[in-house]
Structures are given as C-alpha cells and as structure tokens.
Design a protein around this motif. Structure first.
Motif, short mmCIF file in Angstrom:
data_model
loop_
_atom_site.label_atom_id
_atom_site.label_comp_id
_atom_site.label_asym_id
_atom_site.label_seq_id
_atom_site.Cartn_x
_atom_site.Cartn_y
_atom_site.Cartn_z
N ASN A 303 0.88 -1.18 0.00
CA ASN A 303 0.00 0.00 0.00
C ASN A 303 0.91 1.23 0.00
OD1 ASN A 303 -2.41 1.64 0.51
ND2 ASN A 303 -1.64 1.82 2.61
N TYR A 306 -0.01 7.55 -1.84
CA TYR A 306 -0.85 7.96 -2.96
C TYR A 306 -0.61 9.40 -3.38
CZ TYR A 306 -3.75 4.22 -0.83
OH TYR A 306 -4.20 3.07 -0.26
N VAL A 316 5.74 10.30 -5.71
CA VAL A 316 4.87 9.15 -5.87
C VAL A 316 5.06 8.50 -7.24
CG1 VAL A 316 2.44 8.51 -6.13
CG2 VAL A 316 3.17 9.86 -4.17
N TYR A 320 6.32 4.66 -8.05
CA TYR A 320 5.62 3.67 -8.86
C TYR A 320 6.51 3.16 -9.98
CZ TYR A 320 1.46 5.39 -6.42
OH TYR A 320 0.54 5.75 -5.46
N THR A 339 -3.64 1.62 -4.60
CA THR A 339 -3.41 3.06 -4.70
C THR A 339 -4.63 3.75 -5.28
OG1 THR A 339 -2.01 4.81 -5.63
CG2 THR A 339 -2.31 2.84 -6.97
N TYR A 341 -3.99 6.61 -6.94
CA TYR A 341 -3.35 7.55 -7.86
C TYR A 341 -3.78 7.28 -9.30
CZ TYR A 341 0.26 10.87 -9.24
OH TYR A 341 0.93 11.98 -9.71
N PHE A 344 -1.77 5.05 -12.51
CA PHE A 344 -0.72 4.25 -11.89
C PHE A 344 -0.02 3.35 -12.90
CE2 PHE A 344 0.24 -0.06 -10.42
CZ PHE A 344 1.29 0.21 -9.56
N CYS A 365 -9.89 3.60 -4.06
CA CYS A 365 -8.63 3.08 -4.58
C CYS A 365 -8.90 1.94 -5.56
CB CYS A 365 -7.76 2.54 -3.43
SG CYS A 365 -7.35 3.74 -2.16
#
Length: 389
Positions: A303, A306, A316, A320, A339, A341, A344, A365
């Motif tokens: 995890n 984010y 971030v 990734y 995530t 985001y 991603f 998420c």
C-alpha cells in the motif's frame, strides 16, 4: 435460544472475501449485499465471528427490518421487537443512526424515537418505569434507507480492525481489516515468500503472518458482547481455546517488510512483537528500488503512498516507476498494489491483469493485480482462497 440473524459489515469491495470467511465458520443462510454479509447464527457464532473474521468491520445482531416512512411507523416497529431477549434491566443502550434516501432524514430525531420505543417495550416486559443503564453496553443502531429501518445491536464494540498490536502512530496506516482482505485476494500462502517494500508500521506483513500461522485476529482483544449475561462466559472460553488450538504458532514463514523511513521500520518491529510475531517477519530500512529477493513465485503486496497524505506527486510517480522496475526483476512473482493515484499503470509501465475497486477509509482506490505463475505445488489451488479456522 433459536438461531437468529447476524450481519458482518465490511468495506465495499471485500464482500466476497468476508462471505467466504463467514462460510468457513460453518454458518448458514448467507446473504451478500453491498457492504454487509448476513447469516444465520447462534450464541457461539457471535464469539467465533468476532474472533475469526479478518476483513469484517463489525458483527451485528439484526433485531428487525420494517417500513418506516413516518415517526409513528419507526416507533411502533421498534417497540414490537424482542429487546428483552438481549437487554437486561440495567443495560446501557446508546442509539446511533444514519439515514439515506429516506423521508425520516433527521438522524437525532430517529435516534430519540428508537430510544423511547425500546424503553416502552422494556417497561412492558420488566414492569418498571426507570432503567439506570449502569450495566453492560449494547450499542444499538437504526439505519434508514429508502424508507426502511434496520435495527441492530453491535456485538463487537470497538471495530474489528483494532486487533490490539498497533499502538504506535505512523502517518496514513492501512486498516488491519483492509490489509487482511488484500492478502486474501492475493495468491499468497504459507510456504511462499511475501514482501511489502512500503511496509509503514508493518500492518500488511503482520496480517500475513497471522494468516500464515492461522492465528485468530481477535485473540488478543475483548468484545462488547463478552460482558452480556445472555452469552455464558463458557462460550467465549471455548471459542478462545479452539482458536489457540488451531493456531500454528511455530510455523516457519518467509515474510519481509521494508521502508525508507527508519521510524516506520522501528514501529513495524515493535508491532510485530506486540502481535507475538517477532520471529515471523524480517524488517529493514531500504528504499523500494533496492528491493530484491532471489526466490521464485513470491508475492509482493503493498500500500504505497498515494500523494494525498504522504509524498508529493513527483515522489509518488518515481516510486511507482521503482516498483515497476522491481517487478521486472521478479518475473515469476505476483504483485498486488493498492493506490488511488490516477494513471498508476503508466508509471508502473505495465497494465494490470485485474483491477478491483476498494476503499481505504473514504479514499476510493484500486487494487492492481499482476498475476505471476503459481508455484508447481500450488497449481490446483484457487487464486484467492482464505485461511480458515
């Protein structure tokens, strides 16, 4: 007492996981709805569900459900329920409420009506006018949705995510119940490596170790219903004894946690000790891009930040990218990354085999799932089973 209806509430997206957890307890008449699993149970079911459910939020007794478009309907429907089957004369019964798409939109007013209706029913049963509320606590909730009321009693007390081992504060931790759910959605089993290169305070590795050793997540805490006179103490004693007997306390595990933050790593080690799992997990301070384990068929479950509570956008995105690089070095591993985001996969540089919408608190998420090959000795196993008592 006849069998009655219980409800295990759960974060959206984990209903299938909790449903199979409930089934593994031997419960019947299971119904799956958004955010909850209803099932038939008895008094031992209350104890076992609270001790064993890894990804549920709470275990509730469903007292009744009925139409309630008016205050009169809410009052009479509540008064008709058998409250004295559960509540003694000295019961403390605070009432909480929520209302969605219902004419009765004033939650405080609904709470007050329900409280008055319960008192009236108990007056009839016990033949007294005053209730001191000095005894055990029975948290009651009235939930109104589309002009229907559901009345429940909470058997758990504090949420089931509060296992008792996580006592130090670390920024933006994942809930224990969500961590357990993600692990159960993965292909990991005891006998395979599991690693979290963004482990924070250690929740994912610790929950994995509890699953790997079949340790009941509620074994180190207490529950509201333990103080209820209607449930004999022997039921809780037998359920805890069973959980102790089923735990594989010495089973060897290969679980690793690492993080760039030394304070987080120190907290993770402390929490593992509090959970009785210090020997089951190896923690170290290390940036994610340096993660490498020379063993095939492992699972990376993490995890990462984010950019909402930890890390800025550039940090971030770089992280990734680093995780994508790690994946390229572990071609036979499976990766499960949670995530919120956007985009991603673009920074990870690979499209996920599966995506699953989950909620980390109130943050929407996705669990990005990259499914590597199963180990030769696991080829016949399902990809998302659960450990069971």
């Amino acid at each position: 007492m006849k069998p009655f209806k219980l409800t295990a509430t759960t974060p959206m997206g984990l209903e299938s996981v909790v449903s199979r957890e409930v089934k593994s307890l031997g419960c019947e008449q299971i119904t799956v709805e958004n955010g909850k699993i209803s099932f038939e149970g008895d008094l031992p079911s209350i104890a076992r569900a609270n001790l064993w459910l890894r990804s549920a939020d709470r275990v509730l007794i469903q007292m009744g459900e009925f139409p309630a478009a008016t205050f009169d309907e809410l009052f009479e429907g509540t008064k008709a329920l058998p409250w004295s089957d559960w509540l003694p004369k000295d019961a403390a019964f605070p009432v909480e409420g929520r209302s969605v798409k219902s004419k009765l939109s004033s939650v405080p007013a609904c709470q007050s009506i329900v409280k008055k209706a319960i008192v009236e029913r108990m007056k009839q049963t016990y033949g007294i006018e005053q209730f001191p509320e000095t005894g055990p606590v029975y948290p009651i909730e009235v939930a109104l949705r589309n002009d229907r009321a559901t009345l429940t009693i909470d058997t758990s007390g504090e949420g089931l995510h509060k296992r008792g081992y996580r006592t130090l504060s670390v920024e933006a931790p994942i809930k224990e119940t969500l961590a357990a759910g993600i692990i159960q959605l993965s292909r990991w089993r005891s006998g395979r490596v599991l690693a979290d290169p963004c482990c924070g305070s250690g929740t994912i590795p610790i929950e994995a170790a509890m699953i790997g050793r079949n340790i009941a997540p509620g074994l180190r805490r207490s529950f509201a219903a333990e103080k209820w006179p209607v449930i004999p103490a022997s039921i809780w004693q037998e359920a805890r004894a069973e959980a102790n007997d089923l735990a594989r306390w010495q089973e060897p595990l290969e679980i690793y946690g690492s993080d760039i933050d030394q304070n987080a790593v120190s907290a993770a080690r402390f929490h593992a000790g509090e959970a009785g799992l210090r020997d089951a997990i190896r923690f170290e301070k290390k940036p994610a891009e340096q993660f490498q384990i020379d063993q095939p068929y492992g699972c990376l479950v993490t995890n990462p930040p984010y950019g909402e509570r930890i890390g800025n956008r550039r940090e971030v995105e770089d992280l990734y990218g680093d995780l994508g690089y790690v994946a390229s070095l572990h071609e036979t591993w499976s990766f499960f990354i949670l995530t919120s985001y956007p985009g991603f996969e673009r920074f990870f540089e690979k499209r996920a085999d599966k995506k699953r919408k989950l909620y980390n608190g109130r943050i929407e998420c996705h669990l990005y799932q990259y499914l590597g090959p199963l180990p030769p000795f696991r080829q016949t196993e399902a990809s998302d089973g659960i450990a069971s008592p």
